[in-house]
Design a protein around this motif. Structure first.
Motif, PDB file in Angstrom:
ATOM      1  N   SER A 167      52.781 -77.503 -19.005  1.00 34.03           N
ATOM      2  CA  SER A 167      52.699 -78.905 -18.597  1.00 34.03           C
ATOM      3  C   SER A 167      53.730 -79.731 -19.367  1.00 34.03           C
ATOM      4  CB  SER A 167      51.294 -79.464 -18.854  1.00 34.03           C
ATOM      5  OG  SER A 167      50.978 -79.396 -20.228  1.00 34.03           O
ATOM      6  N   PRO A 168      54.335 -80.730 -18.709  1.00 35.19           N
ATOM      7  CA  PRO A 168      55.390 -81.504 -19.385  1.00 35.19           C
ATOM      8  C   PRO A 168      54.839 -82.303 -20.558  1.00 35.19           C
ATOM      9  CG  PRO A 168      54.809 -82.545 -17.304  1.00 35.19           C
ATOM     10  CD  PRO A 168      54.091 -81.221 -17.321  1.00 35.19           C
ATOM     11  N   ALA A 169      55.628 -82.376 -21.606  1.00 28.57           N
ATOM     12  CA  ALA A 169      55.252 -83.132 -22.810  1.00 28.57           C
ATOM     13  C   ALA A 169      55.875 -84.517 -22.761  1.00 28.57           C
ATOM     14  CB  ALA A 169      55.700 -82.393 -24.057  1.00 28.57           C
ATOM     15  N   ASP A 170      55.160 -85.499 -23.294  1.00 27.26           N
ATOM     16  CA  ASP A 170      55.680 -86.863 -23.368  1.00 27.26           C
ATOM     17  C   ASP A 170      56.747 -87.004 -24.446  1.00 27.26           C
ATOM     18  OD1 ASP A 170      53.905 -87.719 -21.340  1.00 27.26           O
ATOM     19  OD2 ASP A 170      52.299 -87.908 -22.824  1.00 27.26           O
ATOM     20  N   ASN A 171      56.659 -86.191 -25.479  1.00 28.84           N
ATOM     21  CA  ASN A 171      57.669 -86.192 -26.542  1.00 28.84           C
ATOM     22  C   ASN A 171      57.479 -84.910 -27.359  1.00 28.84           C
ATOM     23  OD1 ASN A 171      59.757 -86.915 -28.198  1.00 28.84           O
ATOM     24  ND2 ASN A 171      58.942 -88.957 -28.698  1.00 28.84           N
ATOM     25  N   ALA A 172      58.550 -84.446 -27.942  1.00 28.39           N
ATOM     26  CA  ALA A 172      58.496 -83.229 -28.768  1.00 28.39           C
ATOM     27  C   ALA A 172      59.666 -83.244 -29.738  1.00 28.39           C
ATOM     28  CB  ALA A 172      58.531 -81.974 -27.889  1.00 28.39           C
ATOM     29  N   GLY A 173      59.444 -82.684 -30.927  1.00 28.02           N
ATOM     30  CA  GLY A 173      60.505 -82.632 -31.927  1.00 28.02           C
ATOM     31  C   GLY A 173      59.947 -82.373 -33.315  1.00 28.02           C
ATOM     32  N   PHE A 174      60.854 -82.193 -34.262  1.00 17.67           N
ATOM     33  CA  PHE A 174      60.447 -81.937 -35.646  1.00 17.67           C
ATOM     34  C   PHE A 174      60.207 -83.261 -36.370  1.00 17.67           C
ATOM     35  CE2 PHE A 174      62.491 -77.811 -34.871  1.00 17.67           C
ATOM     36  CZ  PHE A 174      61.524 -76.973 -35.399  1.00 17.67           C
ATOM     37  N   LEU A 175      59.107 -83.298 -37.132  1.00 19.36           N
ATOM     38  CA  LEU A 175      58.764 -84.419 -37.995  1.00 19.36           C
ATOM     39  C   LEU A 175      58.290 -83.872 -39.345  1.00 19.36           C
ATOM     40  CD1 LEU A 175      56.729 -86.740 -35.562  1.00 19.36           C
ATOM     41  CD2 LEU A 175      59.067 -87.111 -36.367  1.00 19.36           C
ATOM     42  N   TYR A 176      58.418 -84.739 -40.357  1.00 20.27           N
ATOM     43  CA  TYR A 176      57.920 -84.381 -41.689  1.00 20.27           C
ATOM     44  C   TYR A 176      56.544 -85.006 -41.863  1.00 20.27           C
ATOM     45  CZ  TYR A 176      62.680 -82.845 -42.620  1.00 20.27           C
ATOM     46  OH  TYR A 176      63.898 -82.200 -42.573  1.00 20.27           O
ATOM     47  N   LYS A 177      55.558 -84.154 -42.177  1.00 19.14           N
ATOM     48  CA  LYS A 177      54.176 -84.607 -42.304  1.00 19.14           C
ATOM     49  C   LYS A 177      53.747 -84.517 -43.773  1.00 19.14           C
ATOM     50  CE  LYS A 177      49.491 -83.374 -40.866  1.00 19.14           C
ATOM     51  NZ  LYS A 177      49.056 -82.934 -42.216  1.00 19.14           N
ATOM     52  N   ARG A 178      53.226 -85.641 -44.254  1.00 18.08           N
ATOM     53  CA  ARG A 178      52.736 -85.648 -45.626  1.00 18.08           C
ATOM     54  C   ARG A 178      51.326 -85.057 -45.689  1.00 18.08           C
ATOM     55  NH1 ARG A 178      52.153 -91.280 -48.758  1.00 18.08           N
ATOM     56  NH2 ARG A 178      50.214 -91.300 -47.542  1.00 18.08           N
ATOM     57  N   GLY A 179      51.076 -84.216 -46.676  1.00 22.97           N
ATOM     58  CA  GLY A 179      49.773 -83.576 -46.790  1.00 22.97           C
ATOM     59  C   GLY A 179      48.684 -84.546 -47.181  1.00 22.97           C
TER      60      GLY A 179
ATOM     61  N   HIS B 130      55.900 -81.640 -45.269  1.00 25.47           N
ATOM     62  CA  HIS B 130      56.154 -80.351 -44.650  1.00 25.47           C
ATOM     63  C   HIS B 130      56.740 -80.573 -43.256  1.00 25.47           C
ATOM     64  CE1 HIS B 130      53.857 -78.308 -47.825  1.00 25.47           C
ATOM     65  NE2 HIS B 130      52.988 -79.328 -47.713  1.00 25.47           N
ATOM     66  N   ARG B 131      57.720 -79.787 -42.984  1.00 22.92           N
ATOM     67  CA  ARG B 131      58.392 -79.911 -41.671  1.00 22.92           C
ATOM     68  C   ARG B 131      57.560 -79.180 -40.625  1.00 22.92           C
ATOM     69  NH1 ARG B 131      63.110 -77.499 -38.887  1.00 22.92           N
ATOM     70  NH2 ARG B 131      64.381 -79.166 -37.966  1.00 22.92           N
ATOM     71  N   ARG B 132      57.170 -79.905 -39.571  1.00 30.08           N
ATOM     72  CA  ARG B 132      56.332 -79.359 -38.513  1.00 30.08           C
ATOM     73  C   ARG B 132      56.919 -79.714 -37.136  1.00 30.08           C
ATOM     74  NH1 ARG B 132      54.787 -76.760 -42.211  1.00 30.08           N
ATOM     75  NH2 ARG B 132      52.698 -76.801 -43.183  1.00 30.08           N
ATOM     76  N   TRP B 133      56.561 -78.863 -36.180  1.00 30.49           N
ATOM     77  CA  TRP B 133      56.969 -79.108 -34.789  1.00 30.49           C
ATOM     78  C   TRP B 133      55.836 -79.841 -34.076  1.00 30.49           C
ATOM     79  CZ3 TRP B 133      61.073 -79.235 -31.771  1.00 30.49           C
ATOM     80  CH2 TRP B 133      60.902 -79.214 -30.371  1.00 30.49           C
ATOM     81  N   PHE B 134      56.158 -81.064 -33.581  1.00 34.04           N
ATOM     82  CA  PHE B 134      55.140 -81.909 -32.957  1.00 34.04           C
ATOM     83  C   PHE B 134      55.362 -81.954 -31.438  1.00 34.04           C
ATOM     84  CE2 PHE B 134      54.692 -83.218 -37.260  1.00 34.04           C
ATOM     85  CZ  PHE B 134      53.393 -83.704 -37.390  1.00 34.04           C
ATOM     86  N   VAL B 135      54.238 -81.938 -30.732  1.00 34.29           N
ATOM     87  CA  VAL B 135      54.252 -82.029 -29.266  1.00 34.29           C
ATOM     88  C   VAL B 135      53.209 -83.070 -28.861  1.00 34.29           C
ATOM     89  CG1 VAL B 135      53.879 -80.819 -27.089  1.00 34.29           C
ATOM     90  CG2 VAL B 135      54.996 -79.640 -28.995  1.00 34.29           C
ATOM     91  N   LEU B 136      53.651 -84.061 -28.087  1.00 34.92           N
ATOM     92  CA  LEU B 136      52.758 -85.128 -27.617  1.00 34.92           C
ATOM     93  C   LEU B 136      52.468 -84.907 -26.139  1.00 34.92           C
ATOM     94  CD1 LEU B 136      51.271 -87.843 -27.980  1.00 34.92           C
ATOM     95  CD2 LEU B 136      53.436 -88.979 -27.417  1.00 34.92           C
ATOM     96  N   LYS B 137      51.181 -84.742 -25.815  1.00 34.17           N
ATOM     97  CA  LYS B 137      50.730 -84.603 -24.430  1.00 34.17           C
ATOM     98  C   LYS B 137      49.551 -85.545 -24.210  1.00 34.17           C
ATOM     99  CE  LYS B 137      52.164 -79.863 -23.411  1.00 34.17           C
ATOM    100  NZ  LYS B 137      51.732 -78.536 -22.909  1.00 34.17           N
TER     101      LYS B 137
END
Length: 255
Positions: free
Chosen positions: A16-28, A35-42
């Motif tokens: 299914s198509p994602a509204d946005n996707a890309g790498f972001l840095y997430k604070r613990g 930490h660098r994580r791959w984010f996908v917004l659906k």
């Protein structure tokens, strides 16, 4: 809120198509390291994976009842997802550049169902106003059925502008005389065609000039008339004599 892990994992990795996707840095949450994580917004769900090719997400953030805003952090281009409540967690994320940060803030701010509900209400309001405006314009342009009249055509308009002619045209020597009708005082048009007057009304055809009879022609006409009368009387007498003779023959000789 209870979530089915398998269903979420399938929804996060499906085609299914994602509204946005890309790498972001997430604070613990416990440690302040990023930490660098791959984010996908659906929809209203923000999934994050350890790597881009990971089969299952590490976690998910349901974007309902939250605010997305910029924040001061150790990393550049940082923004936070804040939920209402004293015990709610705040997620601090950081993008790699200014354009990515603006894109993510914009996408996350519009992901909740509350935002979509407001958009739908505004669109319905605009549609209702447009419908009322069109209905009012159509009602204003309509005329009552009793007052409506068809627009006359060009031929009918030209007929209405023609001058009224008398019911019986005056005659001269057994012929109708056009000079006695309305507009006879106008000069004849020598252009060879009827044309139109200054008001655009069609004019009658030009009148031929009257022929004036000379005295000699008048005498000849009078003489011809008297000759015709004499011939008529002569032939009348001959016909009467022939009829009388025929009647006598029919009766036969007298005894």
């Amino acid at each position: 809120m209870k979530l089915n892990e398998r269903s979420l994992a399938f929804y996060a990795t499906c085609d299914s198509p994602a509204d946005n996707a890309g790498f972001l840095y997430k604070r613990g949450e416990r440690h302040t390291a990023y930490h660098r994580r791959w984010f996908v917004l659906k929809g209203n769900m923000l999934f994050y994976f350890e790597e881009r090719d990971s089969r299952e997400p590490v976690g998910v953030i349901v974007l309902e009842g939250c605010n997305v805003e910029l924040c001061d952090a150790a990393e550049n281009y940082a923004f936070a997802i804040r939920f209402g409540g004293t015990k709610s967690r705040t997620y601090v994320l950081a993008a790699e550049n200014q354009a990515a940060m603006e894109s993510w803030v914009k996408s996350l701010s519009r992901a909740s169902f509350d935002y979509m509900r407001l958009v739908v209400r505004e669109l319905e309001k605009q549609l209702q106003e447009m419908s009322q405006g069109l209905a009012g314009a159509c009602a204003g342009s309509r005329e009552p059925p009793g007052l409506w009249k068809p627009k006359p055509s060009g031929l009918e308009e030209s007929r209405e502008r023609l001058p009224a002619l008398p019911a019986i045209l005056p005659k001269e020597n057994g012929c109708a005389v056009w000079n006695n009708v309305l507009g006879a005082d106008r000069l004849p048009d020598n252009s060879g065609c009827a044309g139109h007057d200054e008001e655009g009304s069609p004019r009658p055809p030009p009148l031929p000039p009257r022929r004036r009879v000379s005295s000699g022609e008048a005498a000849a006409v009078a003489h011809g008339t008297s000759t015709f009368c004499r011939l008529h009387e002569q032939y009348s007498r001959e016909v009467a004599q022939l009829r009388q003779d025929w009647q006598q023959r029919q009766r036969g000789p007298r005894p």
